[in-house]
Design an enzyme around this catalytic site. Structure first.
Site, PDB file in Angstrom:
ATOM      1  N   ASN A  82     -10.028 -45.786  38.423  1.00  0.00           N
ATOM      2  CA  ASN A  82     -10.568 -45.056  39.573  1.00  0.00           C
ATOM      3  C   ASN A  82     -12.092 -45.177  39.667  1.00  0.00           C
ATOM      4  OD1 ASN A  82     -10.563 -43.385  41.786  1.00  0.00           O
ATOM      5  ND2 ASN A  82     -10.004 -41.522  40.665  1.00  0.00           N
ATOM      6  N   HIS A  96       0.621 -29.966  40.080  1.00  0.00           N
ATOM      7  CA  HIS A  96      -0.749 -29.482  40.278  1.00  0.00           C
ATOM      8  C   HIS A  96      -0.802 -28.418  41.356  1.00  0.00           C
ATOM      9  CE1 HIS A  96      -3.384 -33.069  38.827  1.00  0.00           C
ATOM     10  NE2 HIS A  96      -2.416 -32.807  37.977  1.00  0.00           N
ATOM     11  N   ARG A 132       0.166 -26.659  36.557  1.00  0.00           N
ATOM     12  CA  ARG A 132      -1.259 -26.590  36.258  1.00  0.00           C
ATOM     13  C   ARG A 132      -1.934 -25.793  37.372  1.00  0.00           C
ATOM     14  NH1 ARG A 132      -5.680 -31.506  36.468  1.00  0.00           N
ATOM     15  NH2 ARG A 132      -5.945 -30.783  38.597  1.00  0.00           N
ATOM     16  N   TYR A 146     -13.759 -29.099  40.470  1.00  0.00           N
ATOM     17  CA  TYR A 146     -12.709 -30.047  40.124  1.00  0.00           C
ATOM     18  C   TYR A 146     -11.319 -29.482  40.418  1.00  0.00           C
ATOM     19  CZ  TYR A 146      -9.134 -32.243  37.511  1.00  0.00           C
ATOM     20  OH  TYR A 146      -7.945 -32.807  37.194  1.00  0.00           O
ATOM     21  N   ASP A 165      -6.971 -27.285  33.413  1.00  0.00           N
ATOM     22  CA  ASP A 165      -7.832 -28.426  33.056  1.00  0.00           C
ATOM     23  C   ASP A 165      -9.303 -28.021  33.213  1.00  0.00           C
ATOM     24  OD1 ASP A 165      -9.017 -30.882  32.682  1.00  0.00           O
ATOM     25  OD2 ASP A 165      -7.864 -31.932  34.228  1.00  0.00           O
ATOM     26  N   HIS A 173     -11.772 -30.188  32.449  1.00  0.00           N
ATOM     27  CA  HIS A 173     -12.411 -31.431  32.852  1.00  0.00           C
ATOM     28  C   HIS A 173     -13.742 -31.670  32.135  1.00  0.00           C
ATOM     29  CE1 HIS A 173     -12.547 -34.731  35.982  1.00  0.00           C
ATOM     30  NE2 HIS A 173     -11.279 -34.632  35.725  1.00  0.00           N
ATOM     31  N   GLU A 188      -6.823 -28.085  28.822  1.00  0.00           N
ATOM     32  CA  GLU A 188      -7.083 -29.528  28.796  1.00  0.00           C
ATOM     33  C   GLU A 188      -8.579 -29.839  28.820  1.00  0.00           C
ATOM     34  OE1 GLU A 188      -4.955 -31.537  31.875  1.00  0.00           O
ATOM     35  OE2 GLU A 188      -6.392 -33.158  31.985  1.00  0.00           O
ATOM     36  N   GLU A 241      -7.222 -38.259  28.439  1.00  0.00           N
ATOM     37  CA  GLU A 241      -7.038 -39.126  29.612  1.00  0.00           C
ATOM     38  C   GLU A 241      -8.112 -40.202  29.706  1.00  0.00           C
ATOM     39  OE1 GLU A 241      -7.145 -35.954  32.554  1.00  0.00           O
ATOM     40  OE2 GLU A 241      -9.100 -36.634  33.243  1.00  0.00           O
ATOM     41  N   ARG A 260      -3.273 -37.047  25.458  1.00  0.00           N
ATOM     42  CA  ARG A 260      -3.049 -37.338  26.887  1.00  0.00           C
ATOM     43  C   ARG A 260      -3.331 -38.780  27.287  1.00  0.00           C
ATOM     44  NH1 ARG A 260      -2.467 -34.838  30.999  1.00  0.00           N
ATOM     45  NH2 ARG A 260      -4.358 -35.359  32.135  1.00  0.00           N
ATOM     46  N   HIS A 279      -1.502 -38.531  30.842  1.00  0.00           N
ATOM     47  CA  HIS A 279      -2.197 -38.461  32.113  1.00  0.00           C
ATOM     48  C   HIS A 279      -1.300 -39.060  33.201  1.00  0.00           C
ATOM     49  CE1 HIS A 279      -6.026 -39.915  34.435  1.00  0.00           C
ATOM     50  NE2 HIS A 279      -5.656 -38.731  34.850  1.00  0.00           N
ATOM     51  N   ASP A 312      -4.279 -41.326  40.761  1.00  0.00           N
ATOM     52  CA  ASP A 312      -5.001 -42.597  40.698  1.00  0.00           C
ATOM     53  C   ASP A 312      -4.348 -43.575  39.736  1.00  0.00           C
ATOM     54  OD1 ASP A 312      -6.453 -40.303  39.261  1.00  0.00           O
ATOM     55  OD2 ASP A 312      -7.199 -42.021  38.139  1.00  0.00           O
ATOM     56  N   GLU A 327       2.283 -35.346  33.025  1.00  0.00           N
ATOM     57  CA  GLU A 327       1.627 -34.928  34.269  1.00  0.00           C
ATOM     58  C   GLU A 327       2.263 -35.672  35.442  1.00  0.00           C
ATOM     59  OE1 GLU A 327      -2.523 -35.939  34.467  1.00  0.00           O
ATOM     60  OE2 GLU A 327      -2.888 -34.539  36.114  1.00  0.00           O
ATOM     61  N   TRP A 330     -18.665 -34.311  35.017  1.00  0.00           N
ATOM     62  CA  TRP A 330     -17.834 -33.955  36.171  1.00  0.00           C
ATOM     63  C   TRP A 330     -16.421 -33.620  35.759  1.00  0.00           C
ATOM     64  CZ3 TRP A 330     -13.463 -36.160  38.621  1.00  0.00           C
ATOM     65  CH2 TRP A 330     -13.038 -35.406  39.755  1.00  0.00           C
TER      66      TRP A 330
HETATM   67  C1  GCO Z   1      -6.002 -34.988  35.469  1.00  0.00           C
HETATM   68  C2  GCO Z   1      -7.313 -35.689  35.561  1.00  0.00           C
HETATM   69  C3  GCO Z   1      -7.583 -36.361  36.845  1.00  0.00           C
HETATM   70  C4  GCO Z   1      -8.878 -37.161  36.782  1.00  0.00           C
HETATM   71  C5  GCO Z   1      -8.700 -38.418  37.547  1.00  0.00           C
HETATM   72  C6  GCO Z   1      -9.931 -39.281  37.479  1.00  0.00           C
HETATM   73  O1  GCO Z   1      -5.877 -34.167  34.598  1.00  0.00           O
HETATM   74  O2  GCO Z   1      -5.125 -35.318  36.242  1.00  0.00           O
HETATM   75  O3  GCO Z   1      -8.336 -34.859  35.094  1.00  0.00           O
HETATM   76  O4  GCO Z   1      -7.567 -35.480  37.905  1.00  0.00           O
HETATM   77  O5  GCO Z   1      -9.948 -36.456  37.295  1.00  0.00           O
HETATM   78  O6  GCO Z   1      -7.590 -39.074  37.073  1.00  0.00           O
HETATM   79  O7  GCO Z   1      -9.678 -40.491  38.069  1.00  0.00           O
HETATM   80 MG    MG Z   2      -7.494 -33.928  33.395  1.00  0.00          MG
END
Ligand code: GCO
Ligand code: MG
Length: 404
Positions: free
Chosen positions: A38, A123, A148, A160, A212, A214, A238, A264, A285, A314, A318, A341, A404
């Site tokens: 991504n 999600h 989630r 996020y 999550d 992040h 997460e 991930e 993950r 993961h 994407d 996921e 991020w």
């Molecule tokens: C998740 C991830 C994604 C990522 C994304 C980045 O837990 O699914 O954090 O949301 O942000 O895959 O490309």
């Molecule tokens: Mg994640």
């Protein structure tokens, strides 16, 4: 010997960008691999086109392990997301071919089903708690057993996990430069326990709840959050801290019994060896497409099994349907599977990727077609040209860059 006669890279954007590798054998059997990274898609496309595809021609498609070693050790420059995503695409395409030649779904080649279905989490999200609760209800009504939960944080415009108005996905914005978001840790840390508490208060404890972070907290902040969330009995918390600092998880672990998941962004077993062998996490993950394909992912999961760490691959949107399907074959077959996921793929992805996995009562199953069970429609793919998009960048109130 089954000779590889062609290896081609497709870049298509049915809703979001996907890079797909097509490997063709002399008998006309085609295998598909996902090479999507991504925001850095064309780097992997070029790595494959310029440096890997020419090396595949004339080789035996059956020699998956040998080709994996050849591409990994042969590059000299090992690991890293671009290299490992490219190797993964080749690996997955070859497993697809092997399954098609054997007339068996890939999970059968991996030892057969160790469970009847793959537990997935969906999600749920909302701009605020009320919207989030409505979305959680939608998932539970559809039979999901694990959800989630992410919500907008009061005082922050965007955070996020929350799609913008009229958007189906939450991260990439079209354009040549990334969008910049504002991040402030203090309001998030105050709000997250309240938000997850509201989910438990409304829906109870009869389903798995995940969240999550992040990669946004320091170890001490993550320890405090984990402790504050203990009454809400999360399935996992997460990515509490930036994942490259494996030792940081020792600190987080010392402060909370909330289960931890990470991985991930990892590309190899070396990225998570310490996390696994020191039992600093509960779930690993790593994904098929970013951690070297089925061949390398199984190695990571086998190490994890020794230390009681379960899998939680993961599966964001994407990662293409080819990746999701490959993940399901692995999930079905490994003894230490935890959860998968499942974000789904926004339309019009199904015009390009014809899938055979099915969702029933919160469990996915990859189906019984030989190979991975996903076919790519190249004519449809050509209707969706590459659309440059970047993941957002976070800045703190003083303008400095944050994770991020
Ligand atoms: C998740 C991830 C994604 C990522 C994304 C980045 O837990 O699914 O954090 O949301 O942000 O895959 O490309
Ligand atoms: Mg994640």
């Amino acid at each position: 010997m089954t000779k590889i006669i062609a290896a081609d890279v497709l870049v298509t954007a049915p809703g979001r960008n996907y890079v797909t590798l097509k490997v063709t054998t002399d008998e006309g059997v085609v295998g598909w691999g996902d090479a999507t990274l991504n925001g850095r898609e064309l780097a992997v496309a070029a790595y494959l086109r310029e440096h890997v595809c020419p090396l595949l021609i004339g080789r035996d498609a059956h020699r998956i392990e040998d080709l994996w070693q050849y591409l990994y050790k042969g590059a000299y420059w090992r690991r890293g997301p671009v290299t490992m995503t490219a190797i993964a695409a080749v690996d997955v395409a070859l497993w697809d071919i092997k399954g098609k030649l054997a007339g068996l779904p890939v999970y059968q080649l991996l030892g057969g089903a160790a469970r009847d279905g793959v537990l997935v989490y969906g999600h749920a999200s909302g701009g605020d708690v009320a919207e989030l609760l409505d979305d959680v209800a939608r998932y539970l009504d559809r039979g999901y057993l694990a959800v989630r939960a992410q919500s907008g944080v009061p005082g922050l415009d965007k955070t996020y996990g929350i799609p913008g108005a009229g958007q189906t996905v939450y991260e990439p914005a079209s354009g040549a430069r990334p969008h910049e978001d504002l991040w402030d840790t203090a309001p998030y840390l105050r709000f997250a326990p309240e938000m997850l508490g509201a989910v438990r208060e409304r829906f109870g404890f009869g389903f798995h709840l995940l969240h999550d972070v992040h990669h946004r907290l320091s170890p001490a902040e993550a320890g405090r959050l984990g402790r504050d969330l203990e009454p809400h009995r999360l399935f996992w918390l997460e990515d509490p801290t930036p994942a490259e600092d494996q030792e940081a998880f020792r600190l987080v672990r010392q402060h909370t019994t909330t289960p931890l998941a990470v991985g991930e962004v990892f590309n190899s077993v070396w990225d998570c060896r310490q996390l696994i062998t020191e039992r600093l996490i509960d779930y690993i993950r790593t994904s098929v497409s970013h951690a070297g394909g089925i061949t390398h992912l199984r190695r990571i999961f086998a190490l994890a099994e020794l230390y009681g760490v379960r899998t939680g691959s993961h599966g964001a949107g994407d990662l293409s349907p080819v990746s999701l399907s490959a993940a399901l074959h692995v999930d079905l077959s490994v003894p230490n599977f935890g959860i998968q996921e499942y974000m789904g793929h926004a339309e019009p992805a199904s015009e390009v990727f014809h899938t055979s996995y099915t969702l029933s009562q919160g469990y996915l199953h990859p189906g019984e077609l030989p190979g991975l069970g996903v076919e790519v429609d190249e004519a449809a793919a050509a209707n969706f040209p590459y659309d440059p998009k970047y993941l957002p960048v976070n800045r703190r109130r003083d303008g400095s860059v944050h994770d991020w």
